[in-house]
Structure formats: C-alpha cells, structure tokens
Design an enzyme around this catalytic site. Structure first.
Site, PDB file in Angstrom:
ATOM      1  N   GLY A  50       0.791  -1.128  -0.176  1.00  0.00           N
ATOM      2  CA  GLY A  50       0.190  -0.085  -0.004  1.00  0.00           C
ATOM      3  C   GLY A  50       0.712   1.386  -0.223  1.00  0.00           C
ATOM      4  N   HIS A  51       2.062   1.436   0.041  1.00  0.00           N
ATOM      5  CA  HIS A  51       3.022   2.354   0.027  1.00  0.00           C
ATOM      6  C   HIS A  51       4.321   2.226  -0.576  1.00  0.00           C
ATOM      7  CE1 HIS A  51       5.653   5.454   2.125  1.00  0.00           C
ATOM      8  NE2 HIS A  51       4.558   6.065   2.543  1.00  0.00           N
ATOM      9  N   PHE A  52       4.088   2.717  -1.764  1.00  0.00           N
ATOM     10  CA  PHE A  52       3.230   2.977  -2.623  1.00  0.00           C
ATOM     11  C   PHE A  52       3.195   1.819  -3.856  1.00  0.00           C
ATOM     12  CE2 PHE A  52       4.755   7.015  -1.110  1.00  0.00           C
ATOM     13  CZ  PHE A  52       3.660   7.720  -0.807  1.00  0.00           C
ATOM     14  N   VAL A  57       8.453   2.443  -1.592  1.00  0.00           N
ATOM     15  CA  VAL A  57       9.097   3.377  -0.696  1.00  0.00           C
ATOM     16  C   VAL A  57       8.939   3.058   0.652  1.00  0.00           C
ATOM     17  CG1 VAL A  57       9.574   5.813  -0.161  1.00  0.00           C
ATOM     18  CG2 VAL A  57       9.174   5.268  -2.106  1.00  0.00           C
TER      19      VAL A  57
END
Length: 145
Positions: A50-52, A57
């Site tokens: 989910g990031h990203f 990252v």
C-alpha cells in the site's frame, strides 16, 4: 566489537514480531550506551502493498520505528531491564533525506544521550550506502510488562 545479536536473540529482548520486527541484526554496541543495527529491505515487506504500489518506498514512520527498536535493544540489553518494555514517548527533529527502497541495507545507530530514571533520550540516524536516510531524537520510557 561490542554486542551482536541475530534476529532470534533480538526477539528475546524486544517484544516486536512480524510484521513489526524491523531490525534484522545488531552488529555492534554497548548495553545502556548505544547500538548499531541493520535492516535488509525487501520487496516482500507487507507495507509495500500500500505504500506505494506504483513506487515502493519504505514509510518514514517505519524508519523511525526501526531506529527506536535499535535504541530499545541498547537499553533493554542491560540485565536490570530484561523483560521490560521501552515505549516511544517523543520524536523530535525527525528528518528524511533519502528514500529507502527494496534492495537497500539500512544501517541504524542509536546513541543513548541522556537518562533519568525510566526516561531516556536517544540520538538516532539511519544510512544507506553511507548516505543519511533519516535522523531523529527519540525519547523513551521503560516500563514493566
């Protein structure tokens, strides 16, 4: 060389477990004074979902947490603190200077600068290939479980 711990030994000191065990190895240090640890970042980390999804990252807040865990090992490695918890109480002057991405080996160092009773302050820095990725002053409180 001072103290060294592998992931199994770190798990005996810190309560963190998957997916929040963010230190793979302690490579040096002195109990109650400082510790240096590493985190090998892999694309399989759950936070990358989910990031990203389009640009992996490592979240800055998890870099702070990883540095705090290195400091936690430094303070909880003292015999009188074994079995206790170190809670993060304050994050001061956090700076993020370089993205951390899959394939990076993050080296983290936390120097315990001040301590008064159960409250302590650590000066922490995370680097990748000698480049500073993050830094912060972290305040913690030691408590029984």
């Amino acid at each position: 060389m001072g103290m060294t711990y592998d992931s199994d030994q770190i798990a005996e000191i810190l309560p963190h477990r998957y997916p929040f065990a963010l230190v793979d190895r302690i490579v040096d240090g002195e109990p109650g004074q400082w510790a240096k640890g590493i985190k090998c970042v892999t694309v399989n980390e759950p936070f990358f979902q989910g990031h990203f999804p389009q640009k992996h990252v490592m979240p800055g807040v998890l870099l702070i947490e990883a540095m705090a865990q290195v400091g936690g090992v430094a303070i909880l490695a003292l015999p009188e603190n074994r079995g206790k918890l170190a809670f993060l109480g304050r994050v001061k002057d956090a700076r993020f200077k370089r993205q951390v991405v899959p394939g990076d080996v993050v080296e983290m160092e936390c120097m315990l600068a001040k301590r008064r009773g159960p409250i302590g302050v650590g000066t922490c820095k995370a680097t990748v290939n000698g480049q500073e990725a993050a830094s912060a002053e972290l305040t913690f409180a030691i408590a029984a479980e």
